[in-house]
Write a protein that holds these residues in place. Structure first.
Motif, PDB file in Angstrom:
ATOM      1  N   THR A 106      37.333  35.487  29.072  1.00 20.53           N
ATOM      2  CA  THR A 106      36.046  34.995  28.600  1.00 20.53           C
ATOM      3  C   THR A 106      35.734  33.714  29.356  1.00 20.53           C
ATOM      4  O   THR A 106      36.609  32.854  29.500  1.00 20.53           O
ATOM      5  CB  THR A 106      36.108  34.697  27.083  1.00 20.53           C
ATOM      6  OG1 THR A 106      36.383  35.916  26.394  1.00 20.53           O
ATOM      7  CG2 THR A 106      34.802  34.111  26.567  1.00 20.53           C
ATOM      8  N   LEU A 107      34.506  33.592  29.864  1.00 15.30           N
ATOM      9  CA  LEU A 107      34.118  32.348  30.522  1.00 15.30           C
ATOM     10  C   LEU A 107      33.719  31.326  29.466  1.00 15.30           C
ATOM     11  O   LEU A 107      33.285  31.703  28.367  1.00 15.30           O
ATOM     12  CB  LEU A 107      32.938  32.580  31.467  1.00 15.30           C
ATOM     13  CG  LEU A 107      33.251  33.376  32.739  1.00 15.30           C
ATOM     14  CD1 LEU A 107      31.967  33.699  33.500  1.00 15.30           C
ATOM     15  CD2 LEU A 107      34.214  32.602  33.643  1.00 15.30           C
ATOM     16  N   VAL A 132      31.098  29.468  28.891  1.00 18.79           N
ATOM     17  CA  VAL A 132      29.786  29.588  28.220  1.00 18.79           C
ATOM     18  C   VAL A 132      29.672  30.876  27.396  1.00 18.79           C
ATOM     19  O   VAL A 132      28.901  30.931  26.441  1.00 18.79           O
ATOM     20  CB  VAL A 132      28.591  29.524  29.201  1.00 18.79           C
ATOM     21  CG1 VAL A 132      28.475  28.154  29.826  1.00 18.79           C
ATOM     22  CG2 VAL A 132      28.658  30.603  30.252  1.00 18.79           C
ATOM     23  N   GLU A 133      30.444  31.897  27.774  1.00 18.91           N
ATOM     24  CA  GLU A 133      30.379  33.154  27.019  1.00 18.91           C
ATOM     25  C   GLU A 133      30.962  33.000  25.612  1.00 18.91           C
ATOM     26  O   GLU A 133      30.632  33.764  24.714  1.00 18.91           O
ATOM     27  CB  GLU A 133      31.149  34.270  27.752  1.00 18.91           C
ATOM     28  CG  GLU A 133      30.489  34.727  29.029  1.00 18.91           C
ATOM     29  CD  GLU A 133      31.397  35.620  29.881  1.00 18.91           C
ATOM     30  OE1 GLU A 133      30.886  36.191  30.849  1.00 18.91           O
ATOM     31  OE2 GLU A 133      32.614  35.731  29.577  1.00 18.91           O
ATOM     32  N   ALA A 134      31.816  31.988  25.453  1.00 17.20           N
ATOM     33  CA  ALA A 134      32.452  31.775  24.144  1.00 17.20           C
ATOM     34  C   ALA A 134      31.414  31.450  23.074  1.00 17.20           C
ATOM     35  O   ALA A 134      31.646  31.675  21.880  1.00 17.20           O
ATOM     36  CB  ALA A 134      33.487  30.656  24.242  1.00 17.20           C
ATOM     37  N   ASN A 135      30.235  30.935  23.513  1.00 15.55           N
ATOM     38  CA  ASN A 135      29.147  30.638  22.564  1.00 15.55           C
ATOM     39  C   ASN A 135      28.795  31.842  21.689  1.00 15.55           C
ATOM     40  O   ASN A 135      28.362  31.690  20.563  1.00 15.55           O
ATOM     41  CB  ASN A 135      27.885  30.214  23.333  1.00 15.55           C
ATOM     42  CG  ASN A 135      27.938  28.744  23.724  1.00 15.55           C
ATOM     43  OD1 ASN A 135      28.463  27.912  22.986  1.00 15.55           O
ATOM     44  ND2 ASN A 135      27.409  28.432  24.890  1.00 15.55           N
ATOM     45  N   HIS A 136      28.959  33.039  22.276  1.00 11.71           N
ATOM     46  CA  HIS A 136      28.580  34.256  21.532  1.00 11.71           C
ATOM     47  C   HIS A 136      29.776  34.922  20.871  1.00 11.71           C
ATOM     48  O   HIS A 136      29.691  36.065  20.447  1.00 11.71           O
ATOM     49  CB  HIS A 136      27.917  35.269  22.479  1.00 11.71           C
ATOM     50  CG  HIS A 136      26.896  34.636  23.374  1.00 11.71           C
ATOM     51  ND1 HIS A 136      25.708  34.182  22.878  1.00 11.71           N
ATOM     52  CD2 HIS A 136      26.908  34.358  24.698  1.00 11.71           C
ATOM     53  CE1 HIS A 136      25.014  33.637  23.880  1.00 11.71           C
ATOM     54  NE2 HIS A 136      25.725  33.731  24.982  1.00 11.71           N
ATOM     55  N   LYS A 137      30.897  34.213  20.814  1.00 13.40           N
ATOM     56  CA  LYS A 137      32.105  34.872  20.296  1.00 13.40           C
ATOM     57  C   LYS A 137      32.730  34.084  19.151  1.00 13.40           C
ATOM     58  O   LYS A 137      33.959  34.047  19.028  1.00 13.40           O
ATOM     59  CB  LYS A 137      33.117  35.064  21.440  1.00 13.40           C
ATOM     60  CG  LYS A 137      32.591  35.981  22.539  1.00 13.40           C
ATOM     61  CD  LYS A 137      33.692  36.450  23.442  1.00 13.40           C
ATOM     62  CE  LYS A 137      33.162  37.474  24.440  1.00 13.40           C
ATOM     63  NZ  LYS A 137      34.142  37.885  25.428  1.00 13.40           N
ATOM     64  N   SER A 155      31.761  28.466  34.916  1.00 15.43           N
ATOM     65  CA  SER A 155      30.543  28.465  34.107  1.00 15.43           C
ATOM     66  C   SER A 155      30.283  27.114  33.450  1.00 15.43           C
ATOM     67  O   SER A 155      29.174  26.821  33.039  1.00 15.43           O
ATOM     68  CB  SER A 155      30.634  29.550  33.026  1.00 15.43           C
ATOM     69  OG  SER A 155      31.534  29.161  32.004  1.00 15.43           O
ATOM     70  N   THR A 209      28.373  24.091  25.676  1.00  9.37           N
ATOM     71  CA  THR A 209      29.285  24.692  24.703  1.00  9.37           C
ATOM     72  C   THR A 209      29.577  23.688  23.573  1.00  9.37           C
ATOM     73  O   THR A 209      30.608  23.781  22.896  1.00  9.37           O
ATOM     74  CB  THR A 209      30.630  25.057  25.373  1.00  9.37           C
ATOM     75  OG1 THR A 209      31.171  23.848  25.925  1.00  9.37           O
ATOM     76  CG2 THR A 209      30.470  26.073  26.479  1.00  9.37           C
TER      77      THR A 209
END
Ligand code: ASP
Length: 458
Positions: A3-4, A6-11, A40, A79
């Motif tokens: 997971t990058l 910034v992608e953690a924002n949706h997780k 990211s 983030t």
């Protein structure tokens, strides 16, 4: 799966695995905050155990994405509303303490040190962001010109002199000892030959080599320009294409405003009278979010020749081209070439932005007689004329009227990003004294190599 940041924002609430560098490590006794940096961005991780992480270690973090308590939200971080609760941390590669901080903007660090460790310097978000914006700008240029039926063509780097007023870099030939290639100061002659070839619309993200003294707005040795050439056009067509392209870049890539559109076109004489120079800043307040473009037109075709006019003539003639020797005289002034050359206007155009000259170009001579006359006026010797005989020869085989422009990529980025030097926009620039970044060039070569090239040590 990775997971990058910034992608953690949706997780939120999910278990994730992150990879990256330890940007900052803050030890608070029972807990340690580790900011992980990846391509990211940056994300905060909280560890309840000491994993022995120090800044710039390459790490793998497994943990759960948690919402931060309201008071701990960092609005400056994409983030900033989340953090990772570390369940496991692995150091994949240990880093020595870097020679300078990476989390700052770096502008106060000695430049020689930044260039020696450029691979570390490029880790700072400001620098990686500059490289990404450079890429976005070049992608937009390619797309914009492709949509308008331009063809991207690569032209040679090992070539013959193509003067733009600087010294050439020479490369000795092993196969023909005593002979040298010159690195191109621009693809000028090749792009004109491509017009003779019938390509009609050419562009290239072109590397140019000029052995001239460095300045903040000029890198030593090499730089990149967007080189453009078109056939069956007038100056107005080139200016319109350029302003449309740069408006789009300003708004889409840099999210900034263009002060005036269409760009004002200012005759050279008026610019000198009003601003005392042929480059000027039209912004009323020096707002960094505004780009004030203008074209300067109606330049005199010639300037006084100086000793520094390498290849702009023999050095002994009165005149040097104010742009380059392929720029066409204004059609109304052609008769003055014989009587009063200094009054002749050239079909040259410069692109100016926020006080910098960010590009130049012209309508070209496409008639042999006129090209020969210019060679004579700038005092070309017989040998110098000989060096350009291929152009005169090509001019005998059906040349379309043509012209172009070449905005500087590094120079424009520096201006658009309000950076203090072009080197802030180039991945591996040479230093002000001509030393390459990271690798130590120029460097001496051994006797065997010199012998092979039939070169003697001084
Ligand atoms: N060759 C010119 C330069 O490098 C640009 C041009 O005339 O198109 O400045």
């Amino acid at each position: 799966m990775r997971t990058l940041a910034v992608e953690a924002n949706h997780k939120i609430g999910q278990k994730v695995t992150l990879f990256g560098w330890a940007n900052v490590v803050r030890d608070h006794g029972k807990i340690t905050f580790i900011d992980l940096r990846d391509m990211s961005g940056i994300i905060q991780a909280v560890a309840k155990k000491d994993y022995g992480v120090t800044p710039e270690d390459v790490i793998k973090i497994e943990g759960t994405v948690k919402k931060r308590p309201e008071k701990l939200i960092n609005p400056n971080l994409p983030t900033g509303e989340i953090e990772i609760e570390v369940e496991n941390l692995e150091i994949l590669n240990k880093a020595k303490t870097p020679p300078f901080p990476i989390e700052t903007n770096g502008l106060d660090i000695e430049e020689a040190l930044r260039l020696k460790y450029r691979y570390l310097d490029l880790r700072r978000p400001r620098m990686s962001q500059n490289l990404k914006l450079r890429h976005q700008m070049i992608s937009l240029m390619r797309q914009f010109l492709t949509e308008r039926h331009f063809t991207e063509v690569e032209t040679p780097i090992l070539t013959k002199t193509t003067p733009e007023g600087a010294r050439d870099f020479l490369v000795p030939s092993r196969l023909q000892p005593g002979s040298f290639y010159a690195l191109p100061q621009s693809p000028q002659q090749y792009k004109q030959l491509l017009m003779v070839a019938g390509l009609e619309r050419y562009f290239q993200i072109a590397r140019c080599f000029r052995d001239e003294d460095p300045r903040a707005d000029r890198a030593y040795g090499e730089f990149t320009q967007l080189d453009i050439e078109m056939s069956f056009i007038e100056q107005d067509d080139i200016l319109k294409l350029t302003e449309e392209l740069f408006k789009e870049i300003t708004e889409k890539v840099f999210k900034k405003k263009v002060l005036e559109y269409p760009f004002p076109r200012i005759p050279h004489k008026e610019a000198i009278k009003k601003y005392g120079a042929d480059k000027f800043d039209l912004r009323p307040k020096k707002d960094p979010n505004v780009l004030a473009f203008a074209f300067v037109v109606d330049f005199p075709l010639f300037t006084e020749q100086t000793k520094e006019d390498f290849y702009h003539g023999s050095g002994s003639a009165k005149f040097a081209p104010s742009h380059h020797m392929f720029t066409a005289p204004h059609p109304e002034d052609i008769k003055l070439l014989d009587t009063d050359p200094q009054k002749v206007r050239g079909l040259q155009h410069d692109l100016v932005c926020n006080g910098f000259e960010v590009g130049g170009g012209s309508i070209r001579i496409h008639k042999r007689e006129i090209q020969e006359k210019i060679f004579s006026l700038i005092g070309f010797s017989k040998a110098q004329k000989e060096e350009f005989s291929h152009m005169l020869e090509a001019f005998e085989y059906g040349v379309p009227p043509h012209g172009g422009i070449a905005p500087g990529i590094d120079r424009f980025l520096m201006t658009a990003l309000a950076e203090p030097s072009v080197r802030e926009t180039i991945a591996f620039p040479t230093s002000a004294s001509g030393q390459t970044a990271v690798m130590d060039a120029p460097s001496p070569v051994d006797e065997k190599t010199l012998k092979e090239l039939k070169l003697k040590k001084l």
